[in-house]
Design a protein around this motif. Structure first.
Motif, PDB file in Angstrom:
ATOM      1  N   SER A  57     -14.746 -46.520 -17.306  1.00 17.86           N
ATOM      2  CA  SER A  57     -15.784 -47.573 -17.327  1.00 17.86           C
ATOM      3  C   SER A  57     -16.462 -47.811 -18.712  1.00 17.86           C
ATOM      4  CB  SER A  57     -16.875 -47.368 -16.206  1.00 17.86           C
ATOM      5  OG  SER A  57     -17.389 -46.146 -16.201  1.00 17.86           O
ATOM      6  N   GLY A  58     -16.925 -46.815 -19.256  1.00 22.64           N
ATOM      7  CA  GLY A  58     -17.362 -47.024 -20.640  1.00 22.64           C
ATOM      8  C   GLY A  58     -16.811 -47.915 -21.739  1.00 22.64           C
ATOM      9  N   ASN A  82     -17.741 -51.475 -23.331  1.00 22.67           N
ATOM     10  CA  ASN A  82     -18.093 -51.771 -24.639  1.00 22.67           C
ATOM     11  C   ASN A  82     -17.266 -52.958 -25.218  1.00 22.67           C
ATOM     12  OD1 ASN A  82     -19.626 -49.553 -24.574  1.00 22.67           O
ATOM     13  ND2 ASN A  82     -18.282 -48.139 -25.608  1.00 22.67           N
ATOM     14  N   MET A  83     -16.129 -53.310 -24.622  1.00 18.58           N
ATOM     15  CA  MET A  83     -15.342 -54.146 -24.914  1.00 18.58           C
ATOM     16  C   MET A  83     -15.823 -55.802 -24.338  1.00 18.58           C
ATOM     17  SD  MET A  83     -13.193 -52.686 -26.828  1.00 18.58           S
ATOM     18  CE  MET A  83     -14.575 -51.656 -27.319  1.00 18.58           C
ATOM     19  N   MET A  84     -16.186 -55.361 -23.323  1.00 21.54           N
ATOM     20  CA  MET A  84     -16.991 -56.533 -22.748  1.00 21.54           C
ATOM     21  C   MET A  84     -18.079 -57.147 -23.665  1.00 21.54           C
ATOM     22  SD  MET A  84     -17.101 -59.101 -20.481  1.00 21.54           S
ATOM     23  CE  MET A  84     -16.201 -58.676 -19.213  1.00 21.54           C
ATOM     24  N   MET A  87     -22.906 -43.097  -9.733  1.00 22.49           N
ATOM     25  CA  MET A  87     -23.812 -43.986 -10.080  1.00 22.49           C
ATOM     26  C   MET A  87     -23.559 -44.179 -11.557  1.00 22.49           C
ATOM     27  SD  MET A  87     -26.108 -44.749  -8.012  1.00 22.49           S
ATOM     28  CE  MET A  87     -24.575 -44.767  -6.774  1.00 22.49           C
ATOM     29  N   ALA A  88     -23.002 -43.202 -12.227  1.00 22.75           N
ATOM     30  CA  ALA A  88     -22.654 -43.587 -13.653  1.00 22.75           C
ATOM     31  C   ALA A  88     -21.356 -44.524 -13.796  1.00 22.75           C
ATOM     32  CB  ALA A  88     -21.696 -42.404 -14.267  1.00 22.75           C
ATOM     33  N   LEU A  89     -20.485 -44.629 -12.770  1.00 23.15           N
ATOM     34  CA  LEU A  89     -19.486 -45.450 -12.840  1.00 23.15           C
ATOM     35  C   LEU A  89     -20.227 -46.850 -12.492  1.00 23.15           C
ATOM     36  CD1 LEU A  89     -16.503 -46.329 -12.660  1.00 23.15           C
ATOM     37  CD2 LEU A  89     -16.359 -45.858 -10.326  1.00 23.15           C
ATOM     38  N   ASN A  90     -21.327 -46.877 -11.532  1.00 20.45           N
ATOM     39  CA  ASN A  90     -21.803 -48.126 -11.435  1.00 20.45           C
ATOM     40  C   ASN A  90     -22.709 -48.573 -12.625  1.00 20.45           C
ATOM     41  OD1 ASN A  90     -23.427 -50.190 -10.107  1.00 20.45           O
ATOM     42  ND2 ASN A  90     -25.168 -48.711  -9.842  1.00 20.45           N
TER      43      ASN A  90
END
Length: 450
Positions: free
Chosen positions: A390-391, A395-397, A245-248
């Motif tokens: 993923s974090g 952020n870069m996106m 879920m965190a990855l999602n």
């Protein structure tokens, strides 16, 4: 020791990354992914033969709303790939299977929920994107049928991601070719043969997703030993579910930002009239083709970097980074050359409207340079998804999106539609550069912890 702890403690599972191992994944998946934008091109072409710019705009905007809806579930493909590849690197067969089952449960629940709330979602999307009354009518007719494919589309995300994570690129190719080949055939039949307009394109998608899900489940069942699936206690392990879920969450935010950028691009295109909207929609298909072309190598980066992280083996990770970058730039150069030579003919194939063709020729240069500016973004996305960083990717996106929107408001008043395209190109380039800048530090931290 539990299977989940075994996954975390597995280390030093050495393996080699070569040009052959990269291309063994990239080539079949490139062929498979290319069939997806080819489907979009064919849809545009069959609708374009009707000579109505509003119908072209309706297909483009309906697709954007649909993509925005399913951005929340993108982890069912990319996240499943990364988690499966890491379990493969750790040699944890039980977790490989449990990852798929968790994803299929989410696919079923999510797909039914999307169908239940599709009407207000459609209305909000139409309000945001705008467009003429004819464009909005075509969009509604298309979306209301296509949304019925939701549970099956999400299941196909999960199944494809699982096979890619296991390094089964040939199976992934077969599934993609079956899905999109059937969809293309049905679209041509329904629109050209039966004159069903945008409804025919949407129904073709629904039927194709259903049949592809059936084939995918058969291939899954035949790829594992009967009775060897993990128990419910493993599938619904709280810690592993929270990890998924965190990855999602991070992939969802990142993907929403990406889709918002393209939705913003199409909405600002619609502000300029149906002809500019249709021309930009046609040229956007060039970018989609580029994306899926480069996604074959991004998929190789996902699988191999994820496997390296699961195995806790830094040399394989570094080699993956270098080889996938090399081949990605080669592919981007080939794409730019093809668009330079064949671009006008491709525009003519997708629309018969003279005004749309003329505008397409005017702005073609931006479709030509897009692969060169965006290549790092695709390759780095693959690395970060496989490593489940993923974090940082999120952020870069968000940073890149902010630059895109700011650039539009500065450039559009001066350069018009050219300014809109320049802002989009800046968005593509900054995504890759920012991720590359963050990559080494993340790798040092990940492998030092091993």
């Amino acid at each position: 020791m539990s299977s989940s702890l075994a996954t975390q403690k597995a280390a030093g599972q050495a393996f080699s990354v070569t040009h052959r191992s990269v291309l063994a994944i990239a080539v079949p998946m490139t062929l498979g992914y290319l069939s997806t934008p080819l489907l979009g091109v064919i849809d545009m072409a069959v609708i374009g033969r009707l000579g109505d710019a509003a119908l072209l705009g309706g297909i483009a905007m309906g697709g954007i709303i649909f993509d925005l809806v399913f951005t929340a579930f993108n982890f069912l493909r990319s996240g499943t790939t990364g988690l499966t590849a890491q379990a493969l690197g750790a040699r944890n067969e039980e977790e490989i299977k449990a990852t798929l089952l968790r994803a299929l449960v989410v696919a079923a629940i999510g797909g039914i929920a999307v169908i239940a709330v599709h009407a207000p979602v459609r209305d909000v999307g139409l309000w945001f994107l705008g467009g003429s009354a004819d464009v909005q009518s075509a969009t509604s007719r298309y979306f209301d049928i296509r949304v019925l494919s939701a549970p099956f589309l999400l299941a196909n995300y999960a199944i494809l991601g699982w096979f890619i994570g296991r390094g089964r690129a040939g199976t992934g190719l077969a599934l993609q070719l079956f899905l999109n080949g059937l969809n293309i055939g049905l679209s041509i039949w329904f629109v050209i043969g039966l004159n069903w307009s945008v409804e025919g394109v949407a129904l073709a998608t629904v039927l194709s997703e259903i049949m592809a899900t059936a084939l995918g489940l058969v291939l899954v069942l035949t790829s594992v030993k009967k009775g060897s699936w993990p128990p419910a206690s493993i599938i619904f392990d709280r810690r592993l579910l929270l990890r998924m879920m965190a990855l999602n969450r991070d992939i969802m935010i990142r993907s929403f930002a990406l889709l918002y950028a393209y939705a913003f691009f199409m909405a600002r295109s619609a502000d300029q009239g149906d002809a500019v909207l249709a021309a930009n929609a046609v040229l956007e298909k060039f970018i989609l083709v580029s994306g899926y072309f480069l996604d074959g190598l991004a998929t190789a980066a996902e699988q191999l970097s994820g496997r390296a992280v699961g195995a806790r083996y830094r040399p394989a990770f570094d080699r993956t980074l270098k080889l996938t970058a090399l081949w990605s730039f080669v592919m981007a150069g080939i794409l730019a050359a093809i668009y330079s030579v064949a671009g006008p003919a491709m525009i003519d194939f997708m629309t018969t409207a003279p005004e749309v063709r003329a505008l397409g020729y005017t702005y073609l240069i931006w479709a030509i340079i897009a692969p060169l500016l965006g290549v790092l973004a695709f390759q780095m996305d693959g690395v970060f998804i496989g490593a489940t960083w993923s974090g940082t990717m999120r952020n870069m996106m968000l940073l890149s999106l902010a630059v895109f929107i700011a650039a539009y408001y500065v450039l559009f008043p001066i350069l018009g539609n050219h300014g809109l395209w320049i802002a989009l190109e800046l968005f593509l380039g900054l995504r890759g550069i920012s991720l590359l800048a963050a990559c080494r530090k993340r790798a040092d931290r990940t492998f030092a912890a091993a």
